[in-house]
Design an enzyme around this catalytic site. Structure first.
Site, PDB file in Angstrom:
ATOM      1  N   PHE A 175      33.974  42.376  49.355  1.00 48.93           N
ATOM      2  CA  PHE A 175      34.271  41.945  48.132  1.00 48.93           C
ATOM      3  C   PHE A 175      35.027  40.560  48.149  1.00 48.93           C
ATOM      4  O   PHE A 175      35.701  40.495  48.848  1.00 48.93           O
ATOM      5  CB  PHE A 175      35.272  43.125  47.569  1.00 48.93           C
ATOM      6  N   ASP A 202      40.260  48.252  53.995  1.00 50.99           N
ATOM      7  CA  ASP A 202      40.293  48.181  52.407  1.00 50.99           C
ATOM      8  C   ASP A 202      39.732  49.555  51.900  1.00 50.99           C
ATOM      9  O   ASP A 202      38.607  49.808  52.092  1.00 50.99           O
ATOM     10  CB  ASP A 202      39.814  46.927  51.841  1.00 50.99           C
ATOM     11  N   TYR A 231      43.377  51.733  40.216  1.00 50.51           N
ATOM     12  CA  TYR A 231      42.706  51.764  38.963  1.00 50.51           C
ATOM     13  C   TYR A 231      41.355  52.548  39.151  1.00 50.51           C
ATOM     14  O   TYR A 231      40.753  52.243  37.961  1.00 50.51           O
ATOM     15  CB  TYR A 231      42.851  50.503  38.207  1.00 50.51           C
ATOM     16  N   LYS A 232      40.780  52.560  40.170  1.00 49.25           N
ATOM     17  CA  LYS A 232      39.368  52.887  40.309  1.00 49.25           C
ATOM     18  C   LYS A 232      39.460  54.525  40.458  1.00 49.25           C
ATOM     19  O   LYS A 232      39.675  55.203  39.427  1.00 49.25           O
ATOM     20  CB  LYS A 232      38.688  52.151  41.696  1.00 49.25           C
ATOM     21  N   ARG A 288      24.847  49.987  38.976  1.00 46.46           N
ATOM     22  CA  ARG A 288      25.907  50.792  39.937  1.00 46.46           C
ATOM     23  C   ARG A 288      26.213  51.898  39.119  1.00 46.46           C
ATOM     24  O   ARG A 288      26.724  51.772  38.063  1.00 46.46           O
ATOM     25  CB  ARG A 288      26.829  49.842  40.264  1.00 46.46           C
TER      26      ARG A 288
HETATM   27  C1  LIG Z   1      38.263  46.413  43.300  1.00 47.15           C
HETATM   28  C2  LIG Z   1      38.554  45.907  44.766  1.00 47.15           C
HETATM   29  C3  LIG Z   1      39.477  44.573  44.796  1.00 47.15           C
HETATM   30  C4  LIG Z   1      40.290  44.231  43.551  1.00 47.15           C
HETATM   31  O1  LIG Z   1      41.332  43.371  44.130  1.00 47.15           O
HETATM   32  P1  LIG Z   1      42.339  43.145  42.989  1.00 47.15           P
HETATM   33  O2  LIG Z   1      43.499  42.301  43.561  1.00 47.15           O
HETATM   34  O3  LIG Z   1      42.719  44.369  42.379  1.00 47.15           O
HETATM   35  O4  LIG Z   1      41.827  42.321  41.790  1.00 47.15           O
HETATM   36  C5  LIG Z   1      39.559  44.220  46.111  1.00 47.15           C
HETATM   37  N1  LIG Z   1      38.685  44.461  47.249  1.00 47.15           N
HETATM   38  C6  LIG Z   1      37.977  45.458  46.868  1.00 47.15           C
HETATM   39  C7  LIG Z   1      37.064  45.967  48.240  1.00 47.15           C
HETATM   40  C8  LIG Z   1      37.535  45.981  45.735  1.00 47.15           C
HETATM   41  O5  LIG Z   1      36.778  46.984  45.567  1.00 47.15           O
END
Ligand SMILES: *Cc1c(COP(=O)(O)O)cnc(C)c1O
Length: 400
Positions: free
Chosen positions: A132, A201, A226-227, A375
């Site tokens: 990500f 992560d 939040y997921k 997705r």
């Molecule tokens: C959703 C997600 C994020 C989100 O990061 P924020 O700092 O909350 O915006 C980061 N890394 C991964 C792998 C994600 O899926």
């Protein structure tokens, strides 16, 4: 079998699976409507207990108790308390997780902290090349700050890329785009054999499948809430620092909230013991306490049963897609092997952006990931089998 026949066969199976689903009762703990919501891997649905709690936090705790709430309403200790509530969901004993800040900020703390924990002479950080984006950007900055070289590698190639130069490795348990789950135990063990630290992560795995942080000796981990944890838009993330490393964990963001004596107002920094060391500044109490209320839906729910249902849902969706959708129109990039699958299905589709718009118009909400991915996230707490069948049917109608 005729198309109509096969459709009703799948629908009948969906009804049977819904009837046998031990988690089906949890759906009523969420605010949902007729939409098939397959985007809980982006923003989890609202648990019914959250609005009332937030109202109480705002009107009574803030409105009436005001400053007293830092003590009396447990505001000050919320980051550790809520961290301990998340801990069993990711296989961690208490006292190793603090909640606060965003995932991006926690990636920074974890990665710089990991490099500082690594032995002398280690000057390379490995990062998942397909990560990500925010993780990659933060890793690049962490590398510059610590004088390390950043090496993006495919997660499968991590074992051969490790060397005596490797300080830390930042990996995703589940890939956000393809839904592929990586082998956390074996990668962590390979990283340790090379003398480096493993930073995971968990954004796309926590709340959807077992993680086993303590069992597998993970050093540091981060994740968002939040997921699959349904904490609400922008709810605070968390940082895990393994107990055995906490005394040496040297946070690059040492704020007054992680001081051993925060109200001593000392000009010099002395880190608090334990997980508290991961805190920075004043916590975002409204979001944090909304998250705490959201986590109550997990009371009595085992993550193993969530995983079993997640695999059944994604298997069934893939089966319905292959039964209904014309051959060759979509291609699944989600691994068919259970061991390699997260809780989402990603379908490659030529006109994915336009197809997703039509799906959403027709009450099936997934999301589109550039350039050609549809997705679909399956949140076992509130997604059922009949809905899953309907999603595949609507998709097939659009593609036909
Ligand atoms: C959703 C997600 C994020 C989100 O990061 P924020 O700092 O909350 O915006 C980061 N890394 C991964 C792998 C994600 O899926």
């Amino acid at each position: 079998m005729s198309e109509r026949g096969s459709v009703s066969a799948q629908a009948a199976r969906a009804a049977e699976m819904d009837a046998a689903d031990e988690l089906a009762g949890l759906r009523k703990q969420f605010v949902l409507d007729d939409v098939v919501y397959l985007d809980g891997n982006s923003l989890g649905a609202l648990p019914v207990g959250v609005p009332g709690r937030v109202e109480d936090v705002v009107r009574r705790q803030w409105g009436e108790l005001r400053i007293r709430s830092w003590e009396e309403s447990g505001w000050w200790t919320a980051p550790e308390r809520i961290g301990d509530r998340i801990a069993p969901l990711v296989g961690a004993a208490a006292g190793q997780i603090v909640v606060g800040d965003s995932t991006s900020v926690n990636v920074f703390k974890a990665l710089v902290g990991a490099v500082r924990l690594a032995g002398d002479g280690r000057d390379e950080i490995l990062v998942d090349a397909t990560t990500f984006p925010t993780d990659g950007y933060i890793a690049a900055s962490a590398a510059r700050l610590t004088g390390c070289e950043l090496r993006p590698v495919d997660p499968d190639e991590v074992p051969s890329a490790l060397s005596s130069r490797t300080a830390a490795v930042l990996l995703n348990h589940v890939d956000y785009r393809t839904g592929r789950r990586y082998d956390l135990p074996s990668l962590t063990s390979a990283i340790h054999s090379a003398g480096a630290l493993a930073v995971w992560d968990l954004c796309h795995s926590a709340g959807a499948l077992p993680v086993g942080l303590d069992e597998h000796g993970v050093d540091l981990a981060v994740g968002c809430t939040y997921k699959y944890l349904n904490g609400g838009p922008g709810s605070p993330a968390y940082l895990y620092v393994r107990a055995g490393l906490q005394d040496r964990f040297d946070s690059p963001l040492p704020g007054w909230n992680s001081h051993a004596d925060p109200f001593g107002m000392s000009p010099s920094y002395a880190p608090a013991p334990g997980a508290l060391r991961g805190r920075v500044g004043t916590p975002d109490i409204l979001s944090m306490l909304a998250l705490e209320a959201a986590l109550e839906v997990w009371d009595g729910v085992s993550i193993d049963s969530v995983r079993a249902k997640s695999l059944a849902l994604t298997d069934f969706f893939l089966e319905c897609v292959s039964a209904y959708v014309p051959e060759g129109r979509v291609e699944s990039v989600t691994p068919s092997a259970h061991a390699e699958r997260g809780s989402q299905v990603a379908l490659r589709c030529a006109d994915a952006g336009a197809v997703m718009k039509r799906l959403i118009d027709q009450g099936v909400v997934g999301d589109f990931r550039h350039p050609d991915i549809l997705r679909f996230g399956f949140t076992p707490l509130y997604v059922g089998f009949a809905e899953t069948e309907r999603a595949a049917r609507v998709l097939a109608d659009i593609l036909n």
